[in-house]
Design an enzyme around this catalytic site. Structure first.
Site, mmCIF file in Angstrom:
data_model
loop_
_atom_site.group_PDB
_atom_site.id
_atom_site.type_symbol
_atom_site.label_atom_id
_atom_site.label_comp_id
_atom_site.label_asym_id
_atom_site.label_seq_id
_atom_site.Cartn_x
_atom_site.Cartn_y
_atom_site.Cartn_z
ATOM 1 N N LYS A 55 -3.396 9.286 -10.745
ATOM 2 C CA LYS A 55 -4.244 9.320 -11.934
ATOM 3 C C LYS A 55 -4.189 10.672 -12.646
ATOM 4 C CE LYS A 55 -6.690 5.250 -11.893
ATOM 5 N NZ LYS A 55 -6.397 4.643 -10.602
ATOM 6 N N SER A 307 0.233 4.818 -4.058
ATOM 7 C CA SER A 307 -0.427 5.367 -5.244
ATOM 8 C C SER A 307 -1.551 6.343 -4.970
ATOM 9 C CB SER A 307 -0.956 4.206 -6.098
ATOM 10 O OG SER A 307 -1.742 3.332 -5.303
HETATM 11 C C1 LIG Z 1 -6.239 3.411 -10.215
HETATM 12 C C2 LIG Z 1 -5.443 3.127 -9.020
HETATM 13 C C3 LIG Z 1 -4.575 2.027 -8.961
HETATM 14 C C4 LIG Z 1 -4.469 1.009 -10.081
HETATM 15 O O1 LIG Z 1 -4.059 1.588 -11.292
HETATM 16 P P1 LIG Z 1 -4.287 0.828 -12.679
HETATM 17 O O2 LIG Z 1 -3.656 1.701 -13.693
HETATM 18 O O3 LIG Z 1 -5.769 0.702 -12.893
HETATM 19 O O4 LIG Z 1 -3.667 -0.521 -12.558
HETATM 20 C C5 LIG Z 1 -3.794 1.875 -7.820
HETATM 21 N N1 LIG Z 1 -3.878 2.725 -6.783
HETATM 22 C C6 LIG Z 1 -4.704 3.788 -6.799
HETATM 23 C C7 LIG Z 1 -4.742 4.681 -5.623
HETATM 24 C C8 LIG Z 1 -5.502 4.036 -7.922
HETATM 25 O O5 LIG Z 1 -6.335 5.085 -7.921
#
Ligand SMILES: *Cc1c(COP(=O)(O)O)cnc(C)c1O
Length: 329
Positions: A55, A307
């Site tokens: 993010k 992510s």
């Molecule tokens: C926000 C987030 C997502 C999903 O991202 P989007 O852009 O809302 O689809 C996936 N994994 C993590 C760790 C996140 O913080």
């Protein structure tokens, strides 16, 4: 074309804006998953990003586009955690005031982290939508600038910088597994990758418990879903009934969206820990979970995006020890 989208040029511009403010994370082979699939499987280690999730890419790019007057008034966002952390960190670097609004469902460890990063916190209601109402009030009454978590071109372009890195690191990538909630990450990565390598497939993965994007795609328009607890708490929340960018981009650019059970997500977290020696949160484990569940077919190299890593460590321990991990709703 009617549909509003984000271009490769905007993503390349975002990369120039965020370079030096974010880490360029590594992409590494996974011997165990490669053996399982009979194909090279790589992990994009984005959970090692500063603030513990991707993010920061979108937040840093959005902040880079603010005017000095907007920076003076401050920024605000509704967040399930990682966007709030990222915005707090990026804004503090710029000396900009941040107010983060979030629902009561957000785990305490995430709230504390954001406060420690220097943001003011407002806890409002039981859903992302309630938190968003407070953000709207701060914008209309106090003049703060809203930096939304996903449905914004600067955010999507920032997340898309990860797509550029993946194609650089694995030029013959066949399939990318990307966690999906609001779709900012998926839209950005898909926009970058499909522009550079149109034959690559982008498979979204989410949790069965309240997957708003999948429900919206099935309905043909953005719809509300009931929020519920999931190991993949960062994938909770709606996509916004007035969604302008990510719904159409995900619909047009992704090849599929798969849904995983809580046990399949737990298996992903456990595999990452035991076999890859990586601590990741539930949302980040869905790509590995989908591979382990046998749900992925590919003709060449696969990249799973890890992510984020912002999981409560007591919950992580329960998951990797095979103890009951479900929380009371
Ligand atoms: C926000 C987030 C997502 C999903 O991202 P989007 O852009 O809302 O689809 C996936 N994994 C993590 C760790 C996140 O913080």
């Amino acid at each position: 074309m009617g549909v509003q989208t984000v271009t490769l040029a905007e993503i390349e511009e975002a990369r120039r804006a965020v370079t030096g403010r974010i880490l360029r994370t590594p992409t590494v082979p996974s011997p165990s998953l490669s053996e399982l699939m009979g194909l090279p499987v790589h992990l994009k280690l984005e959970h090692r990003q500063t603030t513990g999730s991707f993010k920061l890419r979108g937040a840093s790019n959005a902040l880079s586009r603010l005017s000095s007057e907007e920076k003076r008034l401050g920024v605000t966002a509704a967040s399930t955690g990682n966007h709030g952390r990222a915005l707090a960190h990026a804004a503090r670097l710029e000396g900009v005031r941040t107010i983060i609004c979030m629902s009561r469902l957000v785990p305490a460890n995430k709230v504390d982290e954001i406060r420690r990063l220097g943001a003011e916190i407002r806890i409002v209601g039981n859903s992302q939508d309630d938190a968003q109402e407070e953000v709207d009030r701060l914008v209309s009454e106090d003049g703060l600038v809203m930096v939304p978590p996903f449905d914004n071109p600067a955010i999507i372009a920032g997340q898309g910088t990860m797509g550029l890195e993946i194609v650089e690191d694995v030029p013959d990538v066949d399939t990318i597994l990307v966690p999906v909630s609001g779709g900012g990450l998926a839209a950005g990565v898909a926009a970058a990758v499909k522009a550079l390598r149109p034959q690559a497939k982008i498979i979204g993965v989410s949790m069965s418990a309240g997957a708003a994007m999948r429900a919206s795609l099935d309905a043909g328009r953005p719809v509300l879903v009931e929020e519920s607890h999931s190991l993949a708490d960062s994938l909770g929340g709606g996509i916004g009934l007035d969604n302008r960018f990510t719904f159409a981009m995900v619909r047009d650019l992704l090849d599929d969206i798969l849904l995983l059970s809580e046990d399949e997500i737990a298996a992903g977290i456990s595999h990452a820990y035991a076999m890859e020696r990586e601590i990741i949160e539930g949302a980040a484990a869905v790509g590995i979970g989908a591979i382990l569940a046998g749900g992925i077919e590919a003709a060449g190299p696969v990249v799973a995006i890890l992510s984020g890593r912002n999981i409560d460590m007591k919950q992580h321990r329960r998951v990797v020890c095979g103890d009951a991990y479900r929380q009371e709703a």
